[in-house]
Design an enzyme around this catalytic site. Structure first.
Site, PDB file in Angstrom:
ATOM      1  N   SER A 156       0.835  -1.187   0.000  1.00 14.59           N
ATOM      2  CA  SER A 156       0.000   0.000   0.000  1.00 14.59           C
ATOM      3  C   SER A 156       0.882   1.254   0.000  1.00 14.59           C
ATOM      4  CB  SER A 156      -0.947  -0.053   1.191  1.00 14.59           C
ATOM      5  OG  SER A 156      -1.996   0.850   1.033  1.00 14.59           O
ATOM      6  N   ASP A 199      -8.990  -3.987  -6.055  1.00 18.90           N
ATOM      7  CA  ASP A 199      -8.455  -3.423  -4.809  1.00 18.90           C
ATOM      8  C   ASP A 199      -9.194  -2.115  -4.508  1.00 18.90           C
ATOM      9  OD1 ASP A 199      -6.823  -1.983  -2.890  1.00 18.90           O
ATOM     10  OD2 ASP A 199      -5.184  -3.330  -3.398  1.00 18.90           O
ATOM     11  N   HIS A 215      -7.450  -5.811  -0.602  1.00 18.45           N
ATOM     12  CA  HIS A 215      -6.334  -4.877  -0.654  1.00 18.45           C
ATOM     13  C   HIS A 215      -5.018  -5.617  -0.480  1.00 18.45           C
ATOM     14  CE1 HIS A 215      -4.076  -1.271  -0.379  1.00 18.45           C
ATOM     15  NE2 HIS A 215      -3.880  -1.313   0.919  1.00 18.45           N
TER      16      HIS A 215
END
Length: 534
Positions: A243, A475, A503
Site C-alpha cells: 500500500s 483493490d 487490498h
C-alpha cells in the site's frame, strides 16, 4: 484509507498493509519535483512532460558519514526471537548537524541453514502503520519459512510513527469527537462545524509536534531507509512494501536506484497524480469493492440490504437510506463512554470491511444488528478497529502520523469547502454510496500548519534492478490502474496481477502470487511482465 483524518490503511484477520487515502478518510505517499498545484490540470500517469524524481549522488555526503557508520546495539524485545535497537538519523537532511531523530528498529534473524541473503525490510503502509508491530505480529513469524530462513526480517517505524518519535495531536476523548464529525454536511452550520473540527485537529498537531512536522515526508523516510541498509551491512536494499509502503519503496528506488536489491511493491500507488485525483480514484475503488460486496450479500438470506434479485444500485440505495437515518437519529452501542453509532462511524465501519472480502460476513451481521435490532455495537467495533482505538479509548498514533505525512507529501486536494462543494458531483458519480463522505474528508489537509513540500512526479529509478509491482484488479484502496502506471514509470518495473478482491495480494491465499514473489525473493528471478494470477 482513513475516514478521519487522512486515508490510507488496511485492516483484517492478520495485520495487513495500510493504504493511503489522502483525504480525511484512511492509508496511503510523498512527492518532490515540479508538477501540479491545487486546482491545476491533473497530470496523467503517462504525461512525459512531468518531472521525474531525481536520484541522489552515489557518494554519501561527508556530513552524513557518522549516521552511515553508526553501530546498532541490539537487545531482546517483544516475542521470543526478536531484537530491537534505536537508530539515529538527521532531523533535517539539509542541515545534518542541527539535531537528530531516533528511529526504532526490530529484526528476527534468519533461521535456516541455507546461505543468508541479507536483510528484508518490511513496511505495511499507512502512512502511519507500525512496521515493528507488523513484523513482530505477522511478517517475522508468518512469512514463508523459506524466506525467513534466508533473510533477517526487519521493520523500522518511520519518523513520526509509533515508536519513532511519534506525531501527537488530540487525546482519546477529543479523537472520539473528531471521528464522529459529520462528513455529509446538509447546511451552512454543519459545513462550519466540519471546517472547525479540521482546523482544531490540524492546530493541535502543530502545537504538540512542532519539531517534527516539517520533517516527516516520504522522501526523508526513504533516506532513513538507506542509512538502515548501510548499518545493517547490506550493499543493496531488499524490501517488501504494501500500500503506502509501495510509494515509500518506489521513492527509495528513485533516490538510490543503484542500491535496489529485490524489491516488491504490493498494492501499488501512483506517484504521478495529484491529491484530488488520488482521492477520486480511491472513491471509485471503494465503489468497485462495494459493488462486489453487494453482489455477494444478496446471495445470502441474512443480507439486510436486500434479497435475491436486488441490484447493487438498490443495495447502495438501501445503505444510503440507513446512513441518512443515522445522521438524524444515532443508535445505541452499549459503549461505556456513551458513544452512539452515527453516520460517520457507521460509514467508517462499512468502509473498513471493504479491504478484505473475508470480513463481508462480519459486515452483514453488523448491518443486521444495526438495521433490524437497533444495536450499533458491531459496526462501532469495525470502526474502532479501523482507527486502532482500544477499549480504554486510546488511539494509536496512526491517525496522527497519517495526515502528517500525507499533508506534507502533496498539496491539499481542496483549499476550502467551496471547492469540495463544486467537486461533489464528480465524487458522487464515482461512488453514489461513499462519494459525498470521501469528498468532504479530503478537506482536512487544507488547514495543515506546515506547507506541503512534495508534488506529483514520475519515478523512473533508471538503472535499478527488477522491481516487482503487484496490483489487485478490485483493490478498493489502491486501484489497479495505479499498479499499471507505476510499473510503466519504473524503468525496471515488472507488473504482477492478481485478478480478485481485497487490498494487496501477497500472503492472502493465492498460491500463484505467493510462488512468484517467493521465487523472486529467494532466487532473484522476477515474474515475467504481465503475469496474471487468480
Amino acid at each position: 484509507m482513513h475516514i478521519r483524518p487522512t486515508p490510507g490503511r488496511t485492516r483484517g484477520t492478520r495485520p495487513r498493509p495500510t493504504a493511503r487515502l489522502t483525504v480525511a478518510l484512511l492509508g496511503a505517499a510523498a512527492l518532490l519535483v515540479s508538477a501540479c498545484s491545487p486546482g491545476s490540470p491533473t497530470a496523467s500517469a503517462g504525461d512525459t512532460t512531468q518531472a521525474a524524481l531525481a536520484a541522489l549522488p552515489r557518494a554519501t555526503p561527508s556530513a552524513l558519514s557518522s549516521y552511515y557508520t553508526q553501530q546498532l546495539h541490539w537487545r531482546s524485545c517483544g516475542s521470543p526471537g526478536f531484537q530491537c535497537a534505536t537508530m539515529k538519523a538527521p532531523l533535517d537532511y539539509g542541515t545534518p548537524g542541527a539535531g537528530d531523530v531516533r528511529l526504532a528498529v526490530t529484526r528476527k534473524q534468519a533461521t535456516g541453514k541455507g546461505k543468508p541473503i541479507g536483510s528484508l525490510l518490511i513496511n505495511p503502509g499507512g502512512p502511519g502503520g507500525s512496521a515493528i508491530d507488523y513484523v513482530q505480529s505477522y511478517a517475522g513469524i508468518g512469512y514463508p519459512a523459506d524466506v525467513r530462513a534466508r533473510y533477517d526480517i526487519v521493520g523500522m517505524d518511520p519518523r513520526g510513527v509509533a515508536r519513532s518519535e511519534p506525531v501527537e495531536c488530540l487525546d482519546g476523548r477529543r479523537m472520539d469527537q473528531y471521528a464522529q464529525t459529520d462528513l455529509t454536511p446538509d447546511n451552512q452550520q454543519e459545513r462550519d462545524a466540519l471546517v472547525a473540527a479540521d482546523k482544531k485537529f490540524d492546530e493541535s498537531c502543530g502545537a504538540h509536534s512542532a519539531r517534527l512536522l516539517r520533517y516527516v515526508s516520504t522522501v526523508e523516510a526513504a533516506r532513513d531507509m538507506d542509512i538502515l541498509r548501510a548499518v545493517l551491512g547490506d550493499p543493496k536494499l531488499n524490501y517488501v512494501g504494501a500500500s503506502y509502503g509501495t510509494f515509500l519503496g518506489a521513492t527509495y528506488a528513485g533516490l538510490f536506484p543503484d542500491r535496489v536489491g529485490r524489491m516488491v511493491l504490493d498494492g501499488a500507488m501512483d506517484p504521478s497524480i495529484d491529491a484530488r485525483t488520488l482521492n477520486l480514484d480511491q472513491t471509485a475503488g471503494f465503489e468497485t469493492a462495494f459493488q462486489a460486496f453487494s453482489k455477494d450479500c444478496v446471495r445470502h438470506s441474512d443480507c439486510p440490504l436486500g434479497g435475491k434479485g436486488t441490484t447493487p444500485a438498490q443495495v447502495g440505495d438501501h445503505l444510503k437510506a440507513f446512513f441518512r437515518k443515522l445522521d438524524a437519529h444515532p443508535i445505541p452501542t452499549g459503549d461505556t463512554n456513551g458513544r452512539k453509532l452515527d453516520e460517520a462511524l457507521a460509514t467508517t465501519g462499512v468502509i473498513a470491511a471493504m479491504y478484505d472480502q473475508g470480513e463481508w460476513e462480519q459486515l452483514r451481521e453488523a448491518l443486521t444488528s444495526a438495521m433490524k435490532e437497533n444495536d450499533g455495537a458491531s459496526l462501532l467495533a469495525l470502526s474502532d478497529s479501523y482507527y486502532e482505538r482500544d477499549a480504554s479509548g486510546h488511539y494509536s498514533n496512526l491517525m496522527m502520523a497519517n495526515p502528517a505525512v500525507n499533508c506534507l507529501d502533496l498539496p491539499p486536494a481542496f483549499t476550502g469547502p467551496d471547492q469540495v462543494q463544486q467537486a461533489l458531483p464528480a465524487f458522487e458519480k464515482a461512488s453514489p454510496v461513499f462519494g459525498d463522505t470521501l469528498a468532504w474528508a479530503a478537506l482536512s489537509c487544507a488547514y495543515w500548519p506546515v506547507k506541503a513540500t512534495g508534488v506529483p512526479h514520475r519515478i523512473e529509478a533508471k538503472g535499478a534492478a527488477p522491481i516487482v509491482v503487484v496490483g489487485t484488479t478490485r483493490d478498493p484502496a489502491t486501484p489497479y490502474r495505479w499498479a499499471e502506471s507505476l510499473s510503466r514509470q519504473l524503468s525496471s518495473g515488472r507488473l504482477l496481477t492478481y485478478v480478485g478482491d481485497g487490498h494487496t495480494a501477497y500472503g492472502r491465499g493465492s498460491t500463484c502470487i505467493d510462488t512468484a514473489i517467493n521465487t523472486y525473493l529467494l532466487h532473484g528471478t522476477p515474474p515475467t511482465t504481465g503475469k496474471r494470477c487468480s
